[in-house]
Design a protein around this motif. Structure first.
Motif, PDB file in Angstrom:
ATOM      1  N   ALA A   1      -5.452  -0.542  -9.920  1.00  0.00           N
ATOM      2  CA  ALA A   1      -6.391   0.362 -10.591  1.00  0.00           C
ATOM      3  C   ALA A   1      -7.622  -0.362 -11.120  1.00  0.00           C
ATOM      4  O   ALA A   1      -8.607   0.281 -11.506  1.00  0.00           O
ATOM      5  CB  ALA A   1      -5.675   1.070 -11.740  1.00  0.00           C
ATOM      6  N   GLU A   2      -7.582  -1.694 -11.142  1.00  0.00           N
ATOM      7  CA  GLU A   2      -8.721  -2.460 -11.654  1.00  0.00           C
ATOM      8  C   GLU A   2      -9.834  -2.545 -10.615  1.00  0.00           C
ATOM      9  O   GLU A   2      -9.572  -2.616  -9.418  1.00  0.00           O
ATOM     10  CB  GLU A   2      -8.274  -3.881 -11.998  1.00  0.00           C
ATOM     11  CG  GLU A   2      -7.468  -3.978 -13.265  1.00  0.00           C
ATOM     12  CD  GLU A   2      -7.332  -5.427 -13.708  1.00  0.00           C
ATOM     13  OE1 GLU A   2      -8.388  -6.076 -13.879  1.00  0.00           O
ATOM     14  OE2 GLU A   2      -6.210  -5.883 -13.870  1.00  0.00           O
TER      15      GLU A   2
ATOM     16  N   GLN B   1       2.067   7.159  -7.023  1.00  0.00           N
ATOM     17  CA  GLN B   1       1.161   8.192  -7.525  1.00  0.00           C
ATOM     18  C   GLN B   1       1.909   9.487  -7.831  1.00  0.00           C
ATOM     19  O   GLN B   1       1.472  10.281  -8.676  1.00  0.00           O
ATOM     20  CB  GLN B   1       0.059   8.462  -6.504  1.00  0.00           C
ATOM     21  CG  GLN B   1      -0.884   7.279  -6.294  1.00  0.00           C
ATOM     22  CD  GLN B   1      -1.901   7.530  -5.196  1.00  0.00           C
ATOM     23  OE1 GLN B   1      -1.904   8.597  -4.562  1.00  0.00           O
ATOM     24  NE2 GLN B   1      -2.771   6.566  -4.955  1.00  0.00           N
ATOM     25  N   ASN B   2       3.032   9.696  -7.160  1.00  0.00           N
ATOM     26  CA  ASN B   2       3.766  10.948  -7.311  1.00  0.00           C
ATOM     27  C   ASN B   2       5.230  10.777  -7.687  1.00  0.00           C
ATOM     28  O   ASN B   2       5.895  11.753  -8.020  1.00  0.00           O
ATOM     29  CB  ASN B   2       3.698  11.748  -5.991  1.00  0.00           C
ATOM     30  CG  ASN B   2       2.272  12.024  -5.564  1.00  0.00           C
ATOM     31  OD1 ASN B   2       1.490  12.612  -6.313  1.00  0.00           O
ATOM     32  ND2 ASN B   2       1.913  11.575  -4.359  1.00  0.00           N
ATOM     33  N   GLU B   3       5.751   9.556  -7.608  1.00  0.00           N
ATOM     34  CA  GLU B   3       7.170   9.339  -7.862  1.00  0.00           C
ATOM     35  C   GLU B   3       7.365   8.279  -8.933  1.00  0.00           C
ATOM     36  O   GLU B   3       6.530   7.393  -9.115  1.00  0.00           O
ATOM     37  CB  GLU B   3       7.884   8.879  -6.577  1.00  0.00           C
ATOM     38  CG  GLU B   3       7.812   9.869  -5.427  1.00  0.00           C
ATOM     39  CD  GLU B   3       8.487   9.324  -4.183  1.00  0.00           C
ATOM     40  OE1 GLU B   3       9.688   8.985  -4.252  1.00  0.00           O
ATOM     41  OE2 GLU B   3       7.802   9.206  -3.139  1.00  0.00           O
ATOM     42  N   ALA B   4       8.506   8.381  -9.612  1.00  0.00           N
ATOM     43  CA  ALA B   4       8.863   7.378 -10.607  1.00  0.00           C
ATOM     44  C   ALA B   4       9.429   6.148  -9.902  1.00  0.00           C
ATOM     45  O   ALA B   4      10.038   6.258  -8.838  1.00  0.00           O
ATOM     46  CB  ALA B   4       9.899   7.940 -11.579  1.00  0.00           C
TER      47      ALA B   4
ATOM     48  N   ALA C   1       0.835  -1.202   0.000  1.00  0.00           N
ATOM     49  CA  ALA C   1       0.000   0.000   0.000  1.00  0.00           C
ATOM     50  C   ALA C   1       0.870   1.252   0.000  1.00  0.00           C
ATOM     51  O   ALA C   1       0.577   2.226  -0.712  1.00  0.00           O
ATOM     52  CB  ALA C   1      -0.928  -0.015   1.204  1.00  0.00           C
ATOM     53  N   ALA C   2       1.945   1.235   0.798  1.00  0.00           N
ATOM     54  CA  ALA C   2       2.847   2.397   0.859  1.00  0.00           C
ATOM     55  C   ALA C   2       3.536   2.619  -0.486  1.00  0.00           C
ATOM     56  O   ALA C   2       3.677   3.763  -0.941  1.00  0.00           O
ATOM     57  CB  ALA C   2       3.879   2.182   1.968  1.00  0.00           C
ATOM     58  N   MET C   3       3.967   1.538  -1.113  1.00  0.00           N
ATOM     59  CA  MET C   3       4.622   1.666  -2.419  1.00  0.00           C
ATOM     60  C   MET C   3       3.657   2.210  -3.468  1.00  0.00           C
ATOM     61  O   MET C   3       4.015   3.094  -4.264  1.00  0.00           O
ATOM     62  CB  MET C   3       5.156   0.309  -2.861  1.00  0.00           C
ATOM     63  CG  MET C   3       5.889   0.344  -4.207  1.00  0.00           C
ATOM     64  SD  MET C   3       5.950  -1.258  -5.016  1.00  0.00           S
ATOM     65  CE  MET C   3       4.229  -1.511  -5.437  1.00  0.00           C
ATOM     66  N   LEU C   4       2.420   1.701  -3.481  1.00  0.00           N
ATOM     67  CA  LEU C   4       1.431   2.173  -4.459  1.00  0.00           C
ATOM     68  C   LEU C   4       1.118   3.653  -4.255  1.00  0.00           C
ATOM     69  O   LEU C   4       0.919   4.399  -5.231  1.00  0.00           O
ATOM     70  CB  LEU C   4       0.148   1.340  -4.342  1.00  0.00           C
ATOM     71  CG  LEU C   4       0.261  -0.118  -4.796  1.00  0.00           C
ATOM     72  CD1 LEU C   4      -0.996  -0.896  -4.433  1.00  0.00           C
ATOM     73  CD2 LEU C   4       0.508  -0.193  -6.303  1.00  0.00           C
TER      74      LEU C   4
END
Length: 370
Positions: A235-236, A200-203, A193-196
């Motif tokens: 995202a699904e 959203q804002n980082e590559a 969850a933290a990685m996802l």
């Protein structure tokens, strides 16, 4: 315990029984090319097989079963309609000692390659195994892995999710974990969850750089690909609760074949992807009745074969000594069209078969089952 000579004689008797149905006796080599089985099952097969190396032939395995080499022999012969029987030793590594499970034991079996009438071939195999084992009064069980594969292939979801579920149909715990994840029934791990959230804002490259030293065999490109896969999956939309409940209902079926068929028809009303598989089951049961099989004495389990029969993809069956639940199946088998497609390089040859453990047949006879 029966002696090896006694087991060999029992194997010959059972093989003669299958020869009586027109089956041709074959005897594949004990040493089999390892690369074929490794290509089919991956490195996991090494944990169950004896592997050796030959200077000329490369890696070889002591024969872990007969089905793969029999299919290869059939393909090499031209691949028309045929039936075979075999008898001999197979070799399986054992991690722990269990009654009835040996690292070297005899198998005798029969395989039918027939594209004309799959239901008839399945009914004949099952009826012949019932006849061969009738004196033992074993518990007979059957299932159909094609039911679950039909549902998964008909899911309205991404190809990635569908492929993952198909890959783990033969690993029920992993399949369940995926189903729970895709439906939102299981909580997303905190680290994921933290990685996802960061994605959203980082590559991905920034996240990898911040993590410091890379430990393990994965290259940064592989890690990035995995991160993108997890991001796309998040995202699904989740699979519907109703859909997952219907899959649960399907997997919970454990009835007589007739009652199971009625329940499957009810489920198929909301899961039309099941229709063809249910029709196939109905034809198979009709053919079995025509062969004199008393289906009221057979147990249908929708989940049957998902943990022990990796290459079966349709009808599956087994025979068990009910008073000795610790023993492996006395006999088992099923349909393996997908295996023929792989070994014949894309040309599917409808095939069904099964094997009997003659050693167990003798042991049960000594226990007074005969």
């Amino acid at each position: 315990m029966p002696s090896k000579d006694q087991v060999r004689a029992e194997a010959a008797r059972l093989q003669d029984f299958f020869r009586g149905s027109g089956a041709q006796a074959v005897e594949p080599n004990i040493l089999q090319p390892a690369h074929t089985l490794l290509d089919l099952y991956g490195e996991d097969i090494r944990a169950r097989a004896y592997v050796t190396a030959d200077p000329l032939m490369g890696e070889q395995m002591l024969r872990p079963d007969f089905t793969v080499p029999v299919v290869q022999m059939h393909v090499a012969s031209g691949g028309g309609e045929a039936r075979y029987t075999y008898a001999g030793e197979v070799f399986r590594r054992q991690e722990i000692a269990e009654p009835g499970r040996s690292n070297e034991y005899f198998q005798v079996g029969m395989e039918i390659f027939d594209a004309e009438d799959p239901a008839e071939a399945e009914a004949e195999i099952f009826a012949r195994f019932i006849a061969a084992l009738a004196p033992l009064g074993l518990r007979a069980a059957m299932g159909d892995i094609g039911l679950l594969t039909a549902v998964v292939q008909g899911l309205e979801t991404s190809e990635a999710r569908r492929s993952a579920l198909m890959r783990h149909i033969w690993r029920p715990k992993r399949f369940r974990a995926l189903l729970d994840r895709y439906s939102g029934r299981s909580k997303v791990p905190a680290a994921r969850a933290a990685m996802l959230k960061r994605l959203q804002n980082e590559a991905p490259e920034e996240i990898i750089s911040d993590a410091g030293l890379i430990i393990g065999l994965r290259e940064p490109t592989e890690i990035i690909a995995r991160m993108r896969t997890l991001q796309a999956e998040a995202a699904e939309p989740p699979l519907s609760k109703h859909l997952v409940e219907m899959i649960d209902d399907l997997l919970d079926i454990r009835e007589t074949p007739a009652n199971a068929l009625d329940r499957l028809r009810d489920i198929a009303v909301d899961l039309p992807a099941l229709d063809i598989a249910v029709e196939r089951l109905e034809r198979r049961l009709e053919a079995m009745r025509a062969h004199g099989v008393d289906l009221d004495k057979v147990e249908f389990e929708a989940s049957y074969g998902r943990t022990t029969m990796e290459y079966y993809d349709g009808f599956v069956f087994g025979f068990y000594a009910g008073m000795y639940p610790h023993l492996p199946p006395v006999a088992s088998g099923g349909r393996y069209d997908a295996l023929t497609r792989v070994l014949a390089q894309g040309r599917e040859i409808p095939a069904v078969g099964g094997m009997i453990r003659p050693g167990l047949v003798l042991e049960l006879g000594q226990e007074g089952w005969l």
